[in-house]
Design an enzyme around this catalytic site. Sequence first.
Site, PDB file in Angstrom:
ATOM      1  N   CYS A   2      10.562   9.206  -8.284  1.00 42.56           N
ATOM      2  CA  CYS A   2       9.174   9.533  -7.959  1.00 42.56           C
ATOM      3  C   CYS A   2       9.097  11.011  -7.592  1.00 42.56           C
ATOM      4  O   CYS A   2       9.951  11.537  -6.887  1.00 42.56           O
ATOM      5  CB  CYS A   2       8.637   8.631  -6.857  1.00 42.56           C
ATOM      6  N   GLU A   3       8.086  11.663  -8.126  1.00 42.80           N
ATOM      7  CA  GLU A   3       8.009  13.111  -7.928  1.00 42.80           C
ATOM      8  C   GLU A   3       7.525  13.479  -6.522  1.00 42.80           C
ATOM      9  O   GLU A   3       7.628  14.637  -6.132  1.00 42.80           O
ATOM     10  CB  GLU A   3       7.113  13.745  -8.990  1.00 42.80           C
ATOM     11  N   HIS A   4       7.033  12.514  -5.787  1.00 45.31           N
ATOM     12  CA  HIS A   4       6.548  12.831  -4.442  1.00 45.31           C
ATOM     13  C   HIS A   4       7.665  12.864  -3.417  1.00 45.31           C
ATOM     14  O   HIS A   4       7.582  13.581  -2.432  1.00 45.31           O
ATOM     15  CB  HIS A   4       5.490  11.809  -4.012  1.00 45.31           C
ATOM     16  N   HIS A   5       8.705  12.034  -3.634  1.00 40.08           N
ATOM     17  CA  HIS A   5       9.774  11.941  -2.638  1.00 40.08           C
ATOM     18  C   HIS A   5      11.162  12.152  -3.227  1.00 40.08           C
ATOM     19  O   HIS A   5      12.147  12.130  -2.495  1.00 40.08           O
ATOM     20  CB  HIS A   5       9.739  10.569  -1.966  1.00 40.08           C
TER      21      HIS A   5
ATOM     22  N   GLN B 243       4.514   6.579 -11.790  1.00 38.54           N
ATOM     23  CA  GLN B 243       4.596   5.433 -12.697  1.00 38.54           C
ATOM     24  C   GLN B 243       3.411   5.383 -13.668  1.00 38.54           C
ATOM     25  O   GLN B 243       3.574   5.046 -14.841  1.00 38.54           O
ATOM     26  CB  GLN B 243       4.666   4.147 -11.861  1.00 38.54           C
TER      27      GLN B 243
ATOM     28  N   HIS C  15       9.427   0.818  -5.778  1.00 42.68           N
ATOM     29  CA  HIS C  15       9.529   2.222  -5.370  1.00 42.68           C
ATOM     30  C   HIS C  15      10.269   2.299  -4.037  1.00 42.68           C
ATOM     31  O   HIS C  15       9.781   1.801  -3.027  1.00 42.68           O
ATOM     32  CB  HIS C  15       8.128   2.833  -5.222  1.00 42.68           C
TER      33      HIS C  15
ATOM     34  N   CYS D  85      10.659   4.798  -2.167  1.00 46.80           N
ATOM     35  CA  CYS D  85       9.945   5.582  -1.158  1.00 46.80           C
ATOM     36  C   CYS D  85       9.014   4.690  -0.360  1.00 46.80           C
ATOM     37  O   CYS D  85       8.765   4.939   0.821  1.00 46.80           O
ATOM     38  CB  CYS D  85       9.180   6.739  -1.802  1.00 46.80           C
TER      39      CYS D  85
END
Length: 234
Positions: free
Chosen positions: A120-123, A161, A189, A191
């Site tokens: 995931c690009e956020h975490h 996703q 996920h 995260c």
Amino acid sequence: MTDRPEPHAEPHAEPHPLPDHVRRIVDEMENDMGEDAIAPPPASGTTGRIEAAVREILVEIGEDPDREGLVNTPERLHRMYYELTAGYHVNPERLINHAIFEVGYSEMVVVKDIPFYSLCEHHLLPFFGHAHVAYVPDGKVIGLSKIPRIVEMYARRLQVQERMTQQIAELLMDRLAPRGVGVVLEATHLCAAMRGVRKPGTVMTTAAVLGLFRRNEKTRAEFFAHIGRPGPTG
Ligand SMILES: [Zn+2]
């Protein structure tokens, strides 16, 4: 070393020549050679910037980057991030190359339960699960082994996703010009699971439906019946 054409430029230009172990992963995805090429040798020609940054993170969280268990962690992380994002360097033209066939077949083609692992690009934490991909051909089909490779190409990037689901659908729509495409991704996920944002084990489902799959309720229902899932509500 070979007459390899320039790597595909999207979504960003190559910062350095690819380390050998990443080049092998990219070659494998493009050439469909099997899983045996992934043992990575040391990355060559790196700047050490990732190693330095990881050391700083370790210090910031109160760790000692020089203790035995951590001393090689910056280098491991460097190699790992290159591997897990090798999909940026895969050229879809080379991946699909010679695997599109003219046929009269016009029934739905379904490839389900394709395992994938992404970040995931956020975490920068993993999300992973299964992809289900279907299309209704309009004169052209793609070799079945290529569909998991397409999923892998998009999974080995920093992702969300929803976007990954759409990218798989759009690539098939674009290259095969089928009557329609349906893609469903189901993923856990870390995260969310590890940080207690959602209940552990919660699976997120995303769907992209194009062409006939969007217009025709029967096609959509057939797809969801094939993959053994209830269709999207509403
Ligand atoms: Zn996340």
